[in-house]
Design a protein around this motif. Structure first.
Motif, PDB file in Angstrom:
ATOM      1  N   ALA A  90       0.845  -1.209   0.000  1.00  0.00           N
ATOM      2  CA  ALA A  90       0.000   0.000   0.000  1.00  0.00           C
ATOM      3  C   ALA A  90       0.872   1.248   0.000  1.00  0.00           C
ATOM      4  N   ILE A  91       0.295   2.315  -0.528  1.00  0.00           N
ATOM      5  CA  ILE A  91       0.896   3.649  -0.398  1.00  0.00           C
ATOM      6  C   ILE A  91      -0.036   4.459   0.490  1.00  0.00           C
ATOM      7  N   PHE A  92       0.537   5.100   1.500  1.00  0.00           N
ATOM      8  CA  PHE A  92      -0.203   6.080   2.289  1.00  0.00           C
ATOM      9  C   PHE A  92       0.312   7.443   1.858  1.00  0.00           C
ATOM     10  N   HIS A  93      -0.500   8.166   1.105  1.00  0.00           N
ATOM     11  CA  HIS A  93      -0.006   9.414   0.501  1.00  0.00           C
ATOM     12  C   HIS A  93      -0.454  10.608   1.346  1.00  0.00           C
ATOM     13  N   LEU A  94       0.465  11.046   2.216  1.00  0.00           N
ATOM     14  CA  LEU A  94       0.183  12.180   3.091  1.00  0.00           C
ATOM     15  C   LEU A  94       1.018  13.407   2.740  1.00  0.00           C
ATOM     16  N   ALA A  95       1.992  13.254   1.840  1.00  0.00           N
ATOM     17  CA  ALA A  95       2.806  14.419   1.479  1.00  0.00           C
ATOM     18  C   ALA A  95       1.916  15.463   0.839  1.00  0.00           C
ATOM     19  N   GLY A  96       2.170  16.712   1.172  1.00  0.00           N
ATOM     20  CA  GLY A  96       1.387  17.787   0.575  1.00  0.00           C
ATOM     21  C   GLY A  96       1.636  19.065   1.327  1.00  0.00           C
ATOM     22  N   ILE A  97       1.104  20.151   0.784  1.00  0.00           N
ATOM     23  CA  ILE A  97       1.189  21.433   1.481  1.00  0.00           C
ATOM     24  C   ILE A  97      -0.157  21.654   2.152  1.00  0.00           C
ATOM     25  N   PRO A  98      -0.177  21.641   3.505  1.00  0.00           N
ATOM     26  CA  PRO A  98      -1.443  21.820   4.215  1.00  0.00           C
ATOM     27  C   PRO A  98      -1.664  23.290   4.558  1.00  0.00           C
ATOM     28  N   GLY A  99      -2.756  23.581   5.221  1.00  0.00           N
ATOM     29  CA  GLY A  99      -2.991  24.944   5.713  1.00  0.00           C
ATOM     30  C   GLY A  99      -3.890  25.732   4.783  1.00  0.00           C
ATOM     31  N   VAL A 100      -4.995  26.213   5.329  1.00  0.00           N
ATOM     32  CA  VAL A 100      -6.007  26.914   4.540  1.00  0.00           C
ATOM     33  C   VAL A 100      -5.546  28.323   4.188  1.00  0.00           C
ATOM     34  N   ARG A 101      -5.085  29.070   5.191  1.00  0.00           N
ATOM     35  CA  ARG A 101      -4.939  30.513   5.026  1.00  0.00           C
ATOM     36  C   ARG A 101      -3.791  30.937   4.103  1.00  0.00           C
ATOM     37  N   PRO A 102      -2.618  30.317   4.158  1.00  0.00           N
ATOM     38  CA  PRO A 102      -1.534  30.777   3.266  1.00  0.00           C
ATOM     39  C   PRO A 102      -1.784  30.470   1.788  1.00  0.00           C
ATOM     40  N   SER A 103      -2.822  29.666   1.500  1.00  0.00           N
ATOM     41  CA  SER A 103      -2.999  29.225   0.111  1.00  0.00           C
ATOM     42  C   SER A 103      -3.494  30.351  -0.798  1.00  0.00           C
ATOM     43  N   TRP A 104      -3.925  31.488  -0.211  1.00  0.00           N
ATOM     44  CA  TRP A 104      -4.336  32.621  -1.053  1.00  0.00           C
ATOM     45  C   TRP A 104      -3.123  33.347  -1.635  1.00  0.00           C
TER      46      TRP A 104
END
Ligand code: NAD
Ligand code: UGA
Length: 333
Positions: A90-104
């Protein structure tokens, strides 16, 4: 629901060898540790350099001493992925850029790269390498504003921030690959609801409230504090994630909500009562893309995985406070 150490009562599939992306992150490091404790070999992939990034070093130190961990420092946007996937269950794919506010802001291109383009590369590689299962970290933010009632997986998504748009794209991209007749990889997309606990990202509210209480530094509150979240303790999120590897192929999308619906004011009050110290609150304006309420409808994940959360907010925050009060972040129990 009570003790922060209680395991969630979900069935755990037997996994021999898996890949965890984002293993130097908050949830990924807890997941990798839990898998290692069950005897699974874990290939952890993350682009952060622990020699230059104390947060990544603290997260990875929680894996120290556990047998079967292989760490690869690589950016999934450009590295060869196939070799990591050899014989992976299996692959558990958790890599990513999180966070709501900086995404603007100008960082949006990084959200697109790490949440969408990386995911496309991983699904292509999973298909080539015939990995049977992909579990992908999606987000409660895909629901967007609600009327306060529980969100069902079948609800029409109305993402309210650029981040949420990339997370919706990420989960749907995985499901589109999986729906192809020639794709050997089945996908389970987990919509995590505001995860907290030891080693939580320092931009998140629970970490900031506890830190403010412990240090006396002021806490910036975005709005009046009546926002509500379905806070999910990290060990519960991890138990759901591991169980998802053994879900039926058609499980699709599942909410992972902690069942601890609480407002930010409740979190402040718990932080004050746990530490015995008053928090100095500085009120700021509501941030764009911030929804007033998140609340998971828990029925589907309970039905499909038999999972339900085991840790309530008070017990979980106590465990998080204890880890913050110690000089180095220890492994979560
Ligand atoms: P985190 O930032 O602590 O961990 C993410 C990790 O991914 C980081 O260590 C980062 O270096 C790594 N990463 C990012 N881009 C990469 C790339 N291109 N190549 C290799 N590594 C890369 O975040 P987290 O809070 O642990 O969240 C993990 C996942 O869960 C994310 O996908 C996030 O969107 C999702 N999620 C988190 C929450 C939460 O409450 N923490 C809620 C919903 C969804
Ligand atoms: C969290 C994660 O940060 C996202 O990565 C994840 O996708 C999302 O949960 C999810 O459930 O899908 P969020 O709910 O915004 O997002 O969690 P926090 O960052 O902890 O913020 C919670 C609330 O506290 C928000 O209303 C925010 O505006 C507020 N907040 C946050 C403050 O008032 N002050 C702060 O310093 C930080």
């Amino acid at each position: 629901m009570s003790e922060a150490t209680a395991p969630a009562p979900a069935a755990a599939p037997k996994l021999r060898r898996v890949v965890v992306t984002g293993a130097a992150g908050f949830i990924g490091s807890h997941l990798a540790a839990a898998l290692l404790r069950t005897g699974t070999t874990v290939i952890g992939v993350d682009r952060r350099d622990p020699a230059k990034d104390p947060g990544a070093a603290a997260n990875l130190s929680a894996l120290g001493g556990l047998r079967g961990y292989i760490h690869i420092q690589a950016d999934l946007l450009g590295c060869a992925i196939d070799p990591f996937l050899i014989e992976a269950d299996a692959i558990f794919h958790l890599a990513g850029i999180p966070g709501v506010r900086p995404s603007w802001g100008p960082q949006f291109s990084e959200y697109v790269q790490s949440n969408i383009l990386v995911t496309q590369r991983i699904m292509d590689a999973a298909t080539r390498m015939r990995v049977p299962r992909m579990v992908v970290a999606s987000s409660s933010s895909v629901y967007g504003p609600t009327n306060g009632g529980p969100s069902l997986e079948s609800d029409h998504p109305r993402p309210a921030s650029p981040y949420a748009v990339t997370k919706l794209a990420e989960e749907q991209l995985c499901l589109a690959h999986a729906a192809r007749g020639d794709c050997p990889t089945s996908v389970v997309a987990l919509r995590y609801f505001t995860v907290y606990g030891p080693r939580q990202r320092p931009d998140m509210f629970t970490h900031r409230a506890l830190t403010a209480a412990l240090t006396g530094q002021p806490l910036r509150l975005y709005g009046d504090g009546h926002q509500r979240r379905d806070f999910t303790y990290v060990n519960d999120a991890v138990a759901a994630t591991i169980a998802a590897a053994g879900a039926p192929d058609d499980a699709g999308i599942l909410n992972v909500g902690g069942g601890s619906g609480a407002s930010l004011i409740d979190v402040i009050n718990i932080a004050q009562s746990l530490t015995g110290r008053e928090i100095q609150v500085q009120q700021g304006h509501v941030r764009n893309g911030d929804v007033l309420v998140t609340r998971a409808d828990p029925r589907r994940i309970h039905q499909v995985l038999g999972w339900q959360p085991a840790v309530d907010l008070h017990a979980g925050m106590r465990a998080q406070m204890q880890s913050l009060a110690q000089p180095a972040y220890p492994a979560a129990a």
